[in-house]
Design an enzyme around this catalytic site. Structure first.
Site, PDB file in Angstrom:
ATOM      1  N   LYS A 161      -9.231   2.745  -2.265  1.00  0.00           N
ATOM      2  CA  LYS A 161      -9.540   2.147  -0.967  1.00  0.00           C
ATOM      3  C   LYS A 161     -10.938   2.545  -0.519  1.00  0.00           C
ATOM      4  O   LYS A 161     -11.311   3.719  -0.569  1.00  0.00           O
ATOM      5  CB  LYS A 161      -8.497   2.593   0.059  1.00  0.00           C
ATOM      6  N   CYS A 172      -5.768  -2.986   2.119  1.00  0.00           N
ATOM      7  CA  CYS A 172      -5.563  -3.068   3.566  1.00  0.00           C
ATOM      8  C   CYS A 172      -6.850  -3.182   4.374  1.00  0.00           C
ATOM      9  O   CYS A 172      -7.458  -4.236   4.443  1.00  0.00           O
ATOM     10  CB  CYS A 172      -4.722  -1.876   4.034  1.00  0.00           C
ATOM     11  N   GLU A 205       0.832  -1.202   0.000  1.00  0.00           N
ATOM     12  CA  GLU A 205       0.000   0.000   0.000  1.00  0.00           C
ATOM     13  C   GLU A 205       0.875   1.265   0.000  1.00  0.00           C
ATOM     14  O   GLU A 205       1.852   1.353   0.755  1.00  0.00           O
ATOM     15  CB  GLU A 205      -0.881  -0.033   1.252  1.00  0.00           C
TER      16      GLU A 205
END
Length: 699
Positions: free
Chosen positions: A139, A196, A70
């Protein structure tokens, strides 16, 4: 001659050249990687070169996908530096560098980067191929608790006001959390990227993406390390890959991120449908590439079999429309052998601890099933034929443990040895020794007089003194034994316990109806021969039935497998060796596992078998006991696989269509028509033989 006729009827597709046969991509597998590069916080150009270097390393290893952490181009821990124009400009330059450095690579690269879109900052993962940005995954869920406060700098995917942007000298680059990247040239390759924290949520975005067709999920993560967090990551990734029936590639930041308040262990894992395929070395200061071979064919097959997956897709749907972006991704050519290890014994774990647990589970499932049948029937006696061979030995020790659990005396087991024309002294002695050691009621009935009378009644040549040992001669003995056991059970108010195993059912190696095919309850029917050997060894070494029984079990394990129906030249002892007729059980159990559980093409099974069995010095072996370490050529593998195909698909289904009740011990591990396997008794073998003929005779 018979095999040549079968092959002629089947015809053949174009055969595989040796180098194509030895290419994992020819068999529905793809190689993917998770990468942890050297990086510096707020030095995007340095980071881009590091990413490119590892991408090239992954490409040299024949990977078609490389996943990086990330925000790897900027560094995850840049904090308020994300607001600085200088950093943003360097990020743009770094992407240009990465595009240029990977322009010749026919592989997909996933690398995290911050992007400014319509004036807001988003945490993204760029998906690149041959020097172009195919899209930017955004994200969806930003952590804003404990040590993470991403909402200070970033906005989540729901805040996007556009679906594409003009960026990096490209027009209309797709952006969002709804992008699936599909490679039409590689069947089943369908990639989704979540980032994540997305995995930490109750409904990860990848769940919806899997319902929309994604088979590979990449997760570029930062994820600092605290005590025990690595185990939690394993649980999350394993469970999500299993729920989604997908491969899940997770890679977290390593050394190079700021340690102002946090530490980073560089943890990367690759899972497939709940199974760990590869894991990085944690706390390493060196750049790492871990790779694994993902079986896309298995994932697609599992999804097609698991009706609840399709039902969930029909009921829930993906929840929104996903955009599919095609990638012109080619198949690597030439010989590419797998890094993935295919276990030689798929039913028998090589790890001693896991193997012990497996033996415990299977043994006790059999005991529980037989105990329940005795309780429900109200019958407290058992009759079993004991030959001194593997199967009857295993069934007998299941019976012994069962009566122990029910609080019954072992004398309730009426164990009968029935010597015939070819019974060897070794198996005869072992049968009596085991019965004595277990304390069962021992019986002996010589079947030779009854069999001789039957052969006389039907005017068989043997009754006239001719040494004709045909199938009639064999089955008269098998039938007499079973008939004797059933009448003995009537007399003693008992259940006849069957001894035949899963491997024999698959190959039709049992005498129909009046032979070992029939019983009141068949405790071994879903246990393969290779596993039976290890369960007996486990019971012996654990001392479950006492030291005297353990010694007998060890001796029985050293005996060759034979039906003992045809006398040798001397007239004493058997002339038969089962594996010389139907093939090595270790190979046939390998074939059985992958053909019945996953429905693989014979050419794929042969490829996997060659990888597992061509070199005895490579790979793991179950380490308990003095096992034979065999190896096989591709010609031998092909031959015995053809035997399996003929016996399984053409010869023996009618036997499996009417087998007795039996406890199922493993997922996909039963051939009962009431459970895992239903097939026509009059089916043909043609499609399987045709595909098998594509396999080269030598490599």
């Amino acid at each position: 001659m018979v095999m040549e006729q079968r092959r002629a009827r089947a015809g053949s597709e174009v055969g595989l050249h040796a180098e194509d046969f030895l290419n994992l991509y020819s068999h529905g597998l793809v190689r993917v990687s998770a990468c942890i590069p050297a990086m510096k916080v707020a030095d995007p150009c340095f980071n881009a070169k590091s990413v490119a270097e590892l991408a090239h390393a992954a490409h040299r290893r024949h990977c078609v996908l490389a996943v990086f952490p990330e925000l790897v181009l900027s560094g995850y821990t840049a904090e308020d530096l994300f607001f600085q124009d200088a950093l943003w400009r360097e990020v743009v330059r770094s992407v240009d560098i990465l595009k240029a450095e990977t322009s010749e690579l026919d592989m997909v690269v996933v690398a995290g980067a911050p992007l400014v879109i319509t004036g807001a900052l988003f945490n993204c993962a760029l998906v690149l191929h041959r020097g172009r940005v195919l899209g930017a995954a955004v994200k969806s869920y930003l952590p804003n608790y404990r040590e993470f406060y991403e909402k200070r700098q970033f906005r989540d995917a729901s805040m996007l006001q556009v679906t594409s942007v003009d960026i990096f000298d490209q027009k209309g680059v797709p952006v969002g959390s709804d992008l699936i990247f599909r490679a039409p040239g590689i069947e089943g390759f369908s990639l989704y990227v979540e980032i994540c924290e997305d995995l930490w949520t109750p409904i990860p975005p990848s769940s919806r993406a899997a319902l929309a067709g994604a088979t590979i999920v990449a997760n570029p993560s930062a994820s600092n390390i605290t005590t025990g967090k690595d185990e939690y990551r394993h649980n999350l990734v394993s469970n999500q890959s299993a729920r989604c029936i997908a491969s899940y590639i997770y890679t977290a930041s390593g050394s190079g991120e700021s340690t102002t308040d946090l530490a980073w262990d560089g943890h990367a894992v690759i899972y497939e449908n709940g199974t760990l395929l590869a894991e990085s070395e944690r706390f390493s200061f060196e750049p790492q590439v871990i790779e694994a071979d993902v079986d896309l064919g298995r994932l697609l097959k599992d999804r097609s079999i698991m009706t609840s997956f399709a039902d969930c897709r029909a009921r829930e749907g993906p929840g929104r429309a996903f955009r599919v972006i095609d990638v012109d991704l080619g198949l690597p050519r030439g010989t590419i052998l797998p890094v993935r290890e295919f276990p030689r014994f798929p039913y028998v774990p090589a790890d001693p601890a896991l193997r012990g647990r497996r033996c415990y589970e299977v043994y006790n499932i059999q005991v529980q099933g037989l105990a329940q049948r005795m309780r429900s029937s109200g019958i407290s006696n058992l009759v079993i034929g004991v030959s001194g061979g593997l199967d009857s030995t295993h069934a007998l020790i299941v019976c012994a443990r069962t009566v122990d659990k029910l609080g019954l005396p072992r004398s309730n087991i009426k164990a009968c040895t029935m010597p015939g024309f070819a019974t060897s002294q070794k198996t005869y002695a072992n049968a009596h020794a085991l019965m004595k050691a277990l304390g069962v009621e021992p019986l002996e009935i010589d079947i030779k007089p009854a069999c001789t009378r039957m052969l006389q009644d039907i005017s068989h040549p043997y009754s006239r003194g001719e040494r004709v040992y045909d199938v009639t001669f064999e089955n008269v003995q098998a039938g007499q034994r079973t008939s004797t056991l059933f009448r003995l059970a009537n007399l003693r108010d008992a259940l006849v316990v069957g001894t035949g195993d899963l491997s024999e059912l698959a190959l039709g190696w049992c005498t129909y109806g009046v032979g070992d095919h029939m019983s009141h309850y068949s405790v071994n029917a879903s246990v393969p021969k290779t596993l039976i050997q290890y369960i007996i060894r486990w019971v012996s070494e654990e001392g479950i039935l006492g030291p005297e029984a353990s010694a007998c079990l060890a001796d029985i394990l050293a005996t060759d497998i034979s039906p003992e129906l045809v006398p040798g030249d001397s007239g004493e002892g058997p002339a038969q060796n089962t594996e010389a007729v139907i093939g090595p059980y270790e190979l046939q159990d390998f074939n059985l596992f992958y053909i019945t559980r996953y429905g693989y093409l014979p050419s794929k099974v042969a490829f996997m078998a060659w990888c597992a069995w061509h070199d005895r010095e490579k790979g793991l072996w179950p380490s308990v006991g003095p096992e034979r370490r065999n190896q096989y050529t591709i010609a031998e593998i092909k031959h015995w696989l053809e035997v399996f195909i003929h016996r399984f698909f053409k010869m023996s289904q009618y036997k499996r269509s009417c087998i007795p009740n039996a406890p199922k011990v493993g997922s996909g591990g039963s051939l009962s028509p009431r459970g895992d396997w239903r097939a026509p008794s009059d089916g043909e073998e043609t499609p399987w033989v045709a595909d098998l003929m594509r396999v080269p005779d030598e490599v």
